[in-house]
Design an enzyme around this catalytic site. Structure first.
Site, PDB file in Angstrom:
ATOM      1  N   LYS A 128      13.443  -1.359  -8.540  1.00 28.13           N
ATOM      2  CA  LYS A 128      13.901  -0.515  -7.416  1.00 28.13           C
ATOM      3  C   LYS A 128      14.452  -1.383  -6.289  1.00 28.13           C
ATOM      4  O   LYS A 128      15.440  -1.051  -5.658  1.00 28.13           O
ATOM      5  CB  LYS A 128      12.711   0.310  -6.935  1.00 28.13           C
ATOM      6  N   GLY A 137       0.835  -1.205   0.000  1.00 27.42           N
ATOM      7  CA  GLY A 137       0.000   0.000   0.000  1.00 27.42           C
ATOM      8  C   GLY A 137       0.864   1.248   0.000  1.00 27.42           C
ATOM      9  O   GLY A 137       2.048   1.196  -0.319  1.00 27.42           O
ATOM     10  N   HIS A 157       4.298   1.893  -8.120  1.00 31.18           N
ATOM     11  CA  HIS A 157       3.376   0.752  -8.051  1.00 31.18           C
ATOM     12  C   HIS A 157       2.484   0.719  -9.303  1.00 31.18           C
ATOM     13  O   HIS A 157       2.242  -0.339  -9.880  1.00 31.18           O
ATOM     14  CB  HIS A 157       2.464   0.860  -6.828  1.00 31.18           C
TER      15      HIS A 157
HETATM   16  P1  AMP Z   1       6.222  -2.044  -1.642  1.00 34.77           P
HETATM   17  O1  AMP Z   1       4.803  -1.581  -1.547  1.00 34.77           O
HETATM   18  O2  AMP Z   1       7.210  -1.018  -1.191  1.00 34.77           O
HETATM   19  O3  AMP Z   1       6.439  -3.402  -1.001  1.00 34.77           O
HETATM   20  O4  AMP Z   1       6.530  -2.234  -3.175  1.00 34.77           O
HETATM   21  C1  AMP Z   1       5.723  -3.037  -3.988  1.00 34.77           C
HETATM   22  C2  AMP Z   1       6.369  -3.198  -5.330  1.00 34.77           C
HETATM   23  O5  AMP Z   1       6.540  -1.913  -5.936  1.00 34.77           O
HETATM   24  C3  AMP Z   1       7.774  -3.827  -5.253  1.00 34.77           C
HETATM   25  O6  AMP Z   1       7.900  -4.778  -6.300  1.00 34.77           O
HETATM   26  C4  AMP Z   1       8.673  -2.645  -5.455  1.00 34.77           C
HETATM   27  O7  AMP Z   1       9.923  -2.992  -6.022  1.00 34.77           O
HETATM   28  C5  AMP Z   1       7.861  -1.793  -6.400  1.00 34.77           C
HETATM   29  N1  AMP Z   1       8.304  -0.383  -6.365  1.00 34.77           N
HETATM   30  C6  AMP Z   1       8.502   0.387  -5.278  1.00 34.77           C
HETATM   31  N2  AMP Z   1       8.950   1.604  -5.633  1.00 34.77           N
HETATM   32  C7  AMP Z   1       9.064   1.604  -6.975  1.00 34.77           C
HETATM   33  C8  AMP Z   1       9.489   2.562  -7.950  1.00 34.77           C
HETATM   34  N3  AMP Z   1       9.890   3.799  -7.608  1.00 34.77           N
HETATM   35  N4  AMP Z   1       9.448   2.218  -9.251  1.00 34.77           N
HETATM   36  C9  AMP Z   1       9.029   0.982  -9.633  1.00 34.77           C
HETATM   37  N5  AMP Z   1       8.614   0.026  -8.775  1.00 34.77           N
HETATM   38  C10 AMP Z   1       8.642   0.328  -7.462  1.00 34.77           C
END
Ligand code: AMP
Length: 272
Positions: free
Chosen positions: A151, A33, A39
């Protein structure tokens, strides 16, 4: 098509089963979230590679250590759901910890050495916790495809190694206009810290362009941040570069106040 929101595993699986019976391919994007454009870029990739997209929102307690920010982690479910509805995501799964861990909170996976280097040095529990939740979510959803962000380069590499039966796709890092990699945790930065934060990507870019060597890049980062690590490794193995290395990763983590920022640049090695 309207977005369905499921917080029960059984109801979720009924919906997925109906889609599967119609021969539809399912793509999955796991998140915690606090959604941002990073995302959303993964959801776009999921849509392009499937008939149905499932997004999970679950702040996974198993990937936070006692002293980390599980309590403060941004929980913005209302805003997240509005965004996902706008994008016409087919299904949002919002489980509770009891549903994901019916036997209680305990680590059941050890990814070994690859989870103890780079981010794993500061966060030794992290990759075990991430792999555990991803495996559990894959077992529940049984997607054809799952999409993760570049990332979290080490996370992506470990997920590829420790999951099977699901095609893993990745999306490029989405950045703010000033180069800062988007992250839910950027919300923690004060106004002054937010001004400093783009120095991370600026320095990695200068290193990539050969304007700084590794030593100078570390020195430069230390002017702005507490440096956790800055390494140049084989992007596929996350080990030292060898003659066989075809893709190189510049990988970095720093602390800015109490906020930890990670970033990377991945590029093809020339003449290999
Ligand atoms: P998180 O909600 O932080 O667990 O991230 C969920 C997904 O979004 C993971 O696969 C992350 O690598 C991806 N993600 C987070 N930040 C970025 C970004 N700036 N660009 C692309 N994907 C991202």
């Amino acid at each position: 098509m309207s977005t369905v929101i499921k917080s029960s595993i059984l109801e979720l699986q009924e919906t997925l089963g109906a889609w599967r019976q119609q021969g539809q391919a399912i793509a999955f994007v796991p998140t915690m979230g606090g959604l941002h454009q990073g995302h959303l870029s993964l959801i776009k990739i999921a849509k392009e590679n499937s008939d149905r997209v499932v997004v999970s929102i679950f702040v996974n307690p198993m990937q936070f250590a006692e002293n980390e920010d599980f309590g403060e982690y941004p929980r913005t479910l209302g805003d997240d759901l509005s965004l996902l509805k706008e994008l016409q995501v087919d299904c949002v799964f919002t489980p509770t910890a009891e549903m994901i861990y019916p036997d209680g909170l305990g680590l059941t996976i050890d990814v070994g050495k690859v989870g103890q280097i780079l981010c794993g040095k500061t966060r030794p529990h992290f990759f075990n916790g991430v792999t555990q939740v991803v495996q559990r979510l894959f077992d529940i959803i049984e997607p054809d495809v799952a999409v993760f962000g570049q990332k979290d380069c080490q996370q992506l590499s470990i997920i590829k190694q420790f999951t099977s039966g699901v095609k893993i796709l990745s999306g490029a890092i989405v950045r703010e206009a000033d180069g800062l990699a988007m992250s839910t945790r950027n919300q923690y930065l004060s106004v002054d810290e937010r001004q400093i934060a783009p120095q991370l990507y600026r320095t990695l870019s200068q290193l990539h362009q050969g304007k700084l060597d590794l030593y100078m890049a570390k020195k430069q980062l230390q002017q702005y941040f507490k440096l956790d690590y800055l390494e140049i490794l084989d992007a596929n193995t996350l080990k030292q570069i060898t003659d066989n290395t075809s893709k190189i990763a510049i990988l970095c983590a720093v602390f800015l106040g109490s906020t930890r920022l990670i970033d990377n640049i991945i590029f093809r090695r020339e003449n290999v």
